[in-house]
Design a protein around this motif. Structure first.
Motif, PDB file in Angstrom:
ATOM      1  N   GLY A   1      19.172  16.748   7.322  1.00  8.89           N
ATOM      2  CA  GLY A   1      18.999  16.098   8.624  1.00  8.89           C
ATOM      3  C   GLY A   1      20.018  16.577   9.640  1.00  8.89           C
TER       4      GLY A   1
ATOM      5  N   THR B   1       9.629  10.151   5.073  1.00  9.01           N
ATOM      6  CA  THR B   1       8.476  10.075   5.964  1.00  9.01           C
ATOM      7  C   THR B   1       8.196   8.628   6.378  1.00  9.01           C
TER       8      THR B   1
ATOM      9  N   GLN C   1      10.569   7.515   9.058  1.00 10.61           N
ATOM     10  CA  GLN C   1      10.278   8.128  10.356  1.00 10.61           C
ATOM     11  C   GLN C   1       8.993   7.565  10.958  1.00 10.61           C
ATOM     12  N   ARG C   2       7.953   7.419  10.140  1.00  5.60           N
ATOM     13  CA  ARG C   2       6.666   6.958  10.651  1.00  5.60           C
ATOM     14  C   ARG C   2       6.666   5.456  10.970  1.00  5.60           C
TER      15      ARG C   2
ATOM     16  N   MET D   1      12.759   6.150  12.775  1.00  2.00           N
ATOM     17  CA  MET D   1      14.018   6.868  12.607  1.00  2.00           C
ATOM     18  C   MET D   1      13.818   8.362  12.825  1.00  2.00           C
ATOM     19  N   SER D   2      14.883   9.036  13.245  1.00  2.00           N
ATOM     20  CA  SER D   2      14.872  10.499  13.341  1.00  2.00           C
ATOM     21  C   SER D   2      15.119  11.078  11.953  1.00  2.00           C
ATOM     22  N   PRO D   3      14.854  12.376  11.738  1.00  2.00           N
ATOM     23  CA  PRO D   3      15.163  12.982  10.436  1.00  2.00           C
ATOM     24  C   PRO D   3      16.629  12.808  10.036  1.00  2.00           C
TER      25      PRO D   3
ATOM     26  N   ALA E   1      17.122   9.044   9.049  1.00  2.00           N
ATOM     27  CA  ALA E   1      16.493   8.770   7.756  1.00  2.00           C
ATOM     28  C   ALA E   1      17.252   9.460   6.629  1.00  2.00           C
TER      29      ALA E   1
END
Length: 443
Positions: free
Chosen positions: A170, A265, A268-269, A273-275, A278
């Motif tokens: 990340g 995933t 984030q979905r 959250m951003s990569p 997360a």
């Protein structure tokens, strides 16, 4: 008096105590394991960018995460284990790390699904050599009373590797997006996810000179490669203890990889959250639990051996799989990303502790001539059942049981709970025997 006997191939403490050479080997092999898990799992942070650029479905992505890696990892594992039981283990590890690092770089150059799948297959082929050879090598460097600790420290590579894939992956993505590497010829013009794979493949190649400094230890009480008939007989001996521990690793692996593959995933979905966010959260979760589980599992099981005998080590698996069941149940009810990370931490505490203890139980239950083969078998089962099914079952369960991709969280919880309950059922007979041996110490 407590039974403090060690296993049949232990030698005198003066001959077999750990040395600087042994701990150097453990530390370098730990780093190799860290790199292997990083290269294996880095794909989980960039699922959506890969899917978008290469026009893939969630099912195809799950094959890249799981089956594409797992099938060859499993098929190559047993030949690699046999090689490790008969050839120079250090050189086998060097060949493996060179292959999987190069293949990780190739993932970043993939132009379509088939190219990417072939590269992931090569990653699995290279990584299949590491754990059987390294585990056998470590067993020959340490006495029975220290093996749990040594293998527990080695297992930290898996924990930190998972965390590194999530956190540093990340972080690296954030740097790439900020244009930190755009001046590097050829690399700077690639998509961020492609740059990530190229950069992830470099550390393994840089580790090779340090691996060359490890000296191959003498094999303890070895009389040559055991025939396959002898291997099979040992696997099913003692009510199939070794085979059961191999199978339970596969069952738990299904839950492990269902969660590891899809939690980034989900965060984030579903939780925005951003990569980097997360990855950082999950890295903190699994690293904290993993360090505790690896060190506590190894040292506590060694303490059981010193006080009550080798046969009682397996009892600790009961507590480990209780934790995985609790973690799986909690996942059903979490409502924030932070709570999901806590549930994952509970799961990881039990799963990683069980991995370390089960690793030592298997090694102590077989002769030197089949130790690497035994570990390779457990990895093959983990790959086929765990890595092969875990990531793929999640979208299938979400679609066919819960009605669509929006039910990702419930699907992950379902797969991991079933995995934990199956693990309980498989491991109970040897655990029950260990409980009987433990009770005998307290007349």
């Amino acid at each position: 008096m407590p039974d403090t006997r060690t296993d049949h191939d232990s030698v005198s403490a003066g001959q077999h105590h750990s040395t600087m050479r042994g701990w150097y080997a453990v530390s370098i092999l730990l780093v190799a394991l860290l790199i292997s898990f990083t290269d294996r799992l880095i794909i989980n942070l960039v699922v959506d960018p890969i899917r978008s650029e290469l026009t893939l479905s969630d099912f195809q992505i799950s094959l890249l995460q799981g089956a594409g890696f797992a099938i060859v990892f499993a098929l190559a594992g047993l030949p690699s284990g046999r090689l490790a039981d008969s050839t120079n283990r250090r050189n086998l590890i060097i060949a493996g790390i060179t292959l999987w690092s190069s293949a990780t770089i190739a993932c970043g150059l993939a132009v379509d699904f088939r190219f990417f799948l072939a590269a992931r297959v090569a990653v699995g082929l290279g990584e299949a050599a590491l754990i059987p050879a390294a585990s056998s090598l470590i067993i020959d460097l340490f006495a029975a009373r220290q093996r749990g600790t040594a293998l527990g420290i080695f297992a930290l590579g898996a924990t930190f590797g998972t965390g590194a894939a999530l956190f540093f992956g990340g972080l690296m993505l954030a740097w790439i997006t900020a244009g930190l590497f755009e001046t590097i010829p050829l690399v700077g013009t690639l998509s961020p996810w492609r740059q990530l794979f190229l950069l992830a493949g470099l550390p393994g190649i840089l580790l090779v000179p340090f691996l060359l400094l490890i000296k191959e230890p003498l094999r303890r009480r070895s009389s040559g490669l055991l025939p396959l008939s002898g291997v099979a007989a040992r696997l099913i001996a003692d009510n199939g203890t070794v085979l059961r521990v191999c199978m339970v690793k596969g069952a738990l692996g299904m839950g492990d990889y269902a969660l590891i593959a899809w939690l980034p995933t989900l965060l984030q979905r579903a939780y925005g959250m951003s990569p980097l966010e997360a990855g950082s959260l999950l890295a903190l979760s699994i690293t904290t639990s993993g360090v505790i589980a690896s060190l506590a599992g190894g040292t506590l099981s060694d303490s059981f051996v010193r006080r009550w005998g080798v046969q009682t080590r397996v009892v600790l698996l009961l507590g480990c799989y209780t934790l995985t069941t609790i973690g799986a149940c909690v996942i059903f009810f979490v409502e924030t990303g932070e709570h999901a990370a806590i549930a994952f931490a509970i799961w990881a505490l039990g799963s990683i502790g069980g991995y370390v203890i089960g690793h030592v139980v298997m090694q102590e239950s077989v002769p030197n001539e089949m130790r690497a083969t035994t570990i390779a078998l457990s990895l093959a089962v983990t790959a086929l059942i765990g890595i092969g099914l875990g990531p793929t079952l999640v979208p299938l369960v979400a679609e066919h049981i819960y009605g669509g991709e929006g039910a990702l969280q419930s699907a992950m919880a379902t797969v991991s709970l079933v995995a934990a309950l199956v693990a309980f059922a498989i491991v109970w007979p040897p655990v029950r025997k260990g409980i009987v041996a433990l009770r005998a110490q307290f007349p």
